[in-house]
Design a protein around this motif. Structure first.
Motif, PDB file in Angstrom:
ATOM      1  N   UNK A 181     -21.782   3.937   1.452  1.00 47.15           N
ATOM      2  CA  UNK A 181     -23.137   4.467   1.585  1.00 47.15           C
ATOM      3  C   UNK A 181     -23.243   5.795   0.842  1.00 47.15           C
ATOM      4  N   UNK A 182     -23.810   5.750  -0.343  1.00 48.78           N
ATOM      5  CA  UNK A 182     -23.918   6.912  -1.226  1.00 48.78           C
ATOM      6  C   UNK A 182     -22.567   7.585  -1.427  1.00 48.78           C
ATOM      7  N   UNK A 183     -21.543   6.748  -1.613  1.00 47.51           N
ATOM      8  CA  UNK A 183     -20.197   7.265  -1.844  1.00 47.51           C
ATOM      9  C   UNK A 183     -19.897   7.358  -3.330  1.00 47.51           C
ATOM     10  N   UNK A 184     -19.124   8.362  -3.752  1.00 48.22           N
ATOM     11  CA  UNK A 184     -18.751   8.484  -5.167  1.00 48.22           C
ATOM     12  C   UNK A 184     -17.859   7.339  -5.607  1.00 48.22           C
ATOM     13  N   UNK A 185     -17.829   7.104  -6.920  1.00 50.46           N
ATOM     14  CA  UNK A 185     -17.034   6.014  -7.476  1.00 50.46           C
ATOM     15  C   UNK A 185     -15.615   6.440  -7.771  1.00 50.46           C
ATOM     16  N   UNK A 186     -15.050   5.846  -8.829  1.00 50.54           N
ATOM     17  CA  UNK A 186     -13.634   6.041  -9.141  1.00 50.54           C
ATOM     18  C   UNK A 186     -13.446   6.229 -10.644  1.00 50.54           C
ATOM     19  N   UNK A 187     -12.274   6.673 -11.001  1.00 49.18           N
ATOM     20  CA  UNK A 187     -11.927   6.794 -12.409  1.00 49.18           C
ATOM     21  C   UNK A 187     -11.932   5.400 -13.044  1.00 49.18           C
ATOM     22  N   UNK A 188     -12.366   5.282 -14.300  1.00 45.13           N
ATOM     23  CA  UNK A 188     -12.504   3.960 -14.942  1.00 45.13           C
ATOM     24  C   UNK A 188     -11.244   3.112 -14.912  1.00 45.13           C
ATOM     25  N   UNK A 233     -22.742  -1.614  -1.917  1.00 45.38           N
ATOM     26  CA  UNK A 233     -23.017  -0.210  -2.204  1.00 45.38           C
ATOM     27  C   UNK A 233     -24.503   0.065  -1.958  1.00 45.38           C
ATOM     28  N   UNK A 234     -24.780   1.130  -1.205  1.00 45.56           N
ATOM     29  CA  UNK A 234     -26.157   1.497  -0.868  1.00 45.56           C
ATOM     30  C   UNK A 234     -26.362   2.960  -1.231  1.00 45.56           C
ATOM     31  N   UNK A 235     -27.414   3.251  -1.982  1.00 47.33           N
ATOM     32  CA  UNK A 235     -27.702   4.635  -2.395  1.00 47.33           C
ATOM     33  C   UNK A 235     -29.201   4.906  -2.259  1.00 47.33           C
ATOM     34  N   UNK A 236     -29.593   6.162  -2.012  1.00 42.39           N
ATOM     35  CA  UNK A 236     -31.014   6.515  -2.018  1.00 42.39           C
ATOM     36  C   UNK A 236     -31.507   6.650  -3.456  1.00 42.39           C
ATOM     37  N   UNK A 261     -23.563  -2.929  -8.756  1.00 36.25           N
ATOM     38  CA  UNK A 261     -24.977  -2.598  -8.841  1.00 36.25           C
ATOM     39  C   UNK A 261     -25.416  -2.272  -7.419  1.00 36.25           C
ATOM     40  N   UNK A 262     -25.747  -1.011  -7.135  1.00 34.77           N
ATOM     41  CA  UNK A 262     -26.042  -0.628  -5.755  1.00 34.77           C
ATOM     42  C   UNK A 262     -27.421  -1.086  -5.290  1.00 34.77           C
ATOM     43  N   UNK A 263     -27.577  -1.201  -3.973  1.00 34.72           N
ATOM     44  CA  UNK A 263     -28.887  -1.396  -3.375  1.00 34.72           C
ATOM     45  C   UNK A 263     -29.534  -0.015  -3.294  1.00 34.72           C
ATOM     46  N   UNK A 264     -30.675   0.160  -3.922  1.00 34.45           N
ATOM     47  CA  UNK A 264     -31.370   1.453  -3.918  1.00 34.45           C
ATOM     48  C   UNK A 264     -32.414   1.429  -2.814  1.00 34.45           C
ATOM     49  N   UNK A 265     -32.389   2.459  -1.957  1.00 30.56           N
ATOM     50  CA  UNK A 265     -33.281   2.468  -0.794  1.00 30.56           C
ATOM     51  C   UNK A 265     -34.139   3.724  -0.776  1.00 30.56           C
ATOM     52  N   UNK A 266     -35.238   3.637  -0.043  1.00 28.77           N
ATOM     53  CA  UNK A 266     -36.152   4.763   0.068  1.00 28.77           C
ATOM     54  C   UNK A 266     -35.644   5.807   1.051  1.00 28.77           C
ATOM     55  N   UNK A 267     -36.156   7.018   0.915  1.00 30.64           N
ATOM     56  CA  UNK A 267     -35.780   8.123   1.798  1.00 30.64           C
ATOM     57  C   UNK A 267     -37.002   8.994   2.046  1.00 30.64           C
ATOM     58  N   UNK A 268     -37.050   9.591   3.224  1.00 32.42           N
ATOM     59  CA  UNK A 268     -38.141  10.495   3.547  1.00 32.42           C
ATOM     60  C   UNK A 268     -37.915  11.892   3.021  1.00 32.42           C
ATOM     61  N   UNK A 269     -36.758  12.139   2.412  1.00 32.47           N
ATOM     62  CA  UNK A 269     -36.456  13.452   1.829  1.00 32.47           C
ATOM     63  C   UNK A 269     -36.607  13.378   0.314  1.00 32.47           C
TER      64      UNK A 269
END
Length: 407
Positions: free
Chosen positions: A205-212, A229-232, A246-254
């Motif tokens: 959940x909005x976690x960083x990736x890795x070296x190639x 993978x889920x990201x705002x 390919x992450x799931x992009x979600x809405x945020x109130x911020x």
């Protein structure tokens, strides 16, 4: 007009639905990943045999803490303890048990790893790795991901899965938010084959990736088949380094970087409200990607070590203390920077200058602008920063470093 809800709303309005009626979903994952931010010291045992019901966790936690104390904290995850009540009172999570709590922080090895296990009444266990806490050590490990093949926290995460599940036949889900998501993927990929076989799903959940080079390993590509993978939409942290997902992009109130706070993510029914990655997020992702391509591991390590070396020279331990530092603390940080050898100051400045140049290049390319159309204030800012950071020395090696006091 539709109303968009958050995980608190989800617990209050859909918490009466057991997993037998509505199976585990991505929102349940985020709730448990967020709950892992709670300080369970003295409450949740490490042994699974001594697992404690969520209702008892709730009662014990609020005997040890007050709501006023929680609200005075300066952390984007400070509201996490307020999930305990709706979790304990819901039919969905009311019979849940917690165990396996560990919290490792080691300044010497620059490691911060915390994890907890949630036993659900559908017969599964969700293993949650905590994301970055407020410690400077924790934040430095985030940056270490850019030049280290394996951080100490990642190693501990692998060890945690192997120690707890090598001899079980449990059905597992593994997840986390922020750096916890990175740990969840890494630990799942490089755990023992017997453990990996028990893992049903992995959530970052909005976690960083890795070296190639790591994303090309067979163990990594195999675990990607189970990973979500889920990201705002304004994601920054979740766009760092490589993922291959390919992450799931979600809405945020911020807005902006504050969307990293998962408590702001918008929910519709039992799913997140879908969104598209913002232009700002795409720009930053490209800037950082270009910068990483042009700076080698040694340069990245120097950059990270010097930034955090300066912070630690102040004697401060948490990012909260850094944010509220007084002028005396900040002057000590500046003095620490000035004490660096001139060659290290210059190398540090060169790496930072490369980051600025990557930003300018991305503005030109991604915005479809020619140099003359880039906003004047951006060009002037970049020029001033590059000049200030260049720290050019005379041919004889004399001259001021970029952090020297010009008077």
């Amino acid at each position: 007009m539709a109303v968009n809800h958050t995980m608190h709303d989800y617990l209050y309005w859909r918490g009466d639905l057991p997993f037998s009626v509505d199976p585990f979903n991505e929102v349940d994952n985020l709730i448990l990943a967020q709950t892992a931010y709670i300080d369970f010291d003295g409450i949740v045992p490490e042994s699974r045999e001594d697992a404690i019901p969520i209702k008892e966790v709730y009662n014990q936690y609020w005997l040890m803490h007050t709501k006023e104390e929680i609200m005075q904290r300066e952390s984007f995850v400070k509201l996490s303890p307020f999930l305990l009540e709706p979790l304990a009172e819901s039919r969905r999570f009311g019979d849940m048990k917690l165990s396996g709590y560990v919290n490792h922080i080691n300044k010497d090895t620059q490691a911060q790893m915390s994890a907890v296990q949630f036993e659900l009444d559908d017969g599964t266990v969700y293993v949650a790795f905590r994301g970055t806490d407020e410690t400077i050590v924790g934040w430095k490990e985030d940056f270490n991901l850019s030049f280290m093949s394996q951080t100490e926290g990642q190693r501990l995460a692998v060890e945690y899965l192997n120690t707890n599940f090598a001899d079980t036949d449990l059905r597992l889900r593994v997840g986390g938010h922020s750096k916890g998501g990175n740990f969840a993927v890494y630990a799942s990929a490089f755990s023992l084959a017997a453990v990996e076989a028990q893992i049903m799903e992995v959530y970052t959940n909005d976690g960083p990736g890795f070296r190639p080079e790591l994303t090309r390993k067979e163990a990594y590509t195999n675990i990607m088949k189970k990973t979500i993978s889920i990201v705002p939409r304004d994601s920054v942290i979740g766009r760092l380094l490589s993922s291959s997902l390919v992450p799931h992009v979600v809405g945020s109130g911020a807005s902006g970087i504050m969307q990293h706070d998962a408590l702001t993510w918008q929910i519709k029914g039992n799913r997140f409200l879908q969104a598209e990655q913002s232009r700002e997020s795409r720009l930053l992702e490209k800037i950082l990607s270009d910068w990483l391509v042009n700076v080698d591991d040694e340069g990245r390590k120097l950059f990270v070590d010097q930034i955090f070396g300066v912070l630690q020279a102040t004697g401060l331990d948490t990012m909260k203390e850094v944010r509220s530092a007084n002028l005396t603390d900040l002057s000590e940080a500046i003095q620490a920077a000035r004490k660096l050898p001139k060659d290290q100051q210059k190398e540090f400045a060169e790496v930072l200058t490369q980051l600025i140049k990557s930003g300018e290049k991305t503005f030109y390319e991604q915005l479809g602008s020619k140099e003359g159309k880039v906003p004047e204030f951006i060009r002037k800012w970049a020029a001033r920063k590059e000049e200030a950071l260049s720290g050019e020395e005379q041919e004889d090696g004399s001259g001021d470093g970029p952090f020297e006091d010009k008077g």
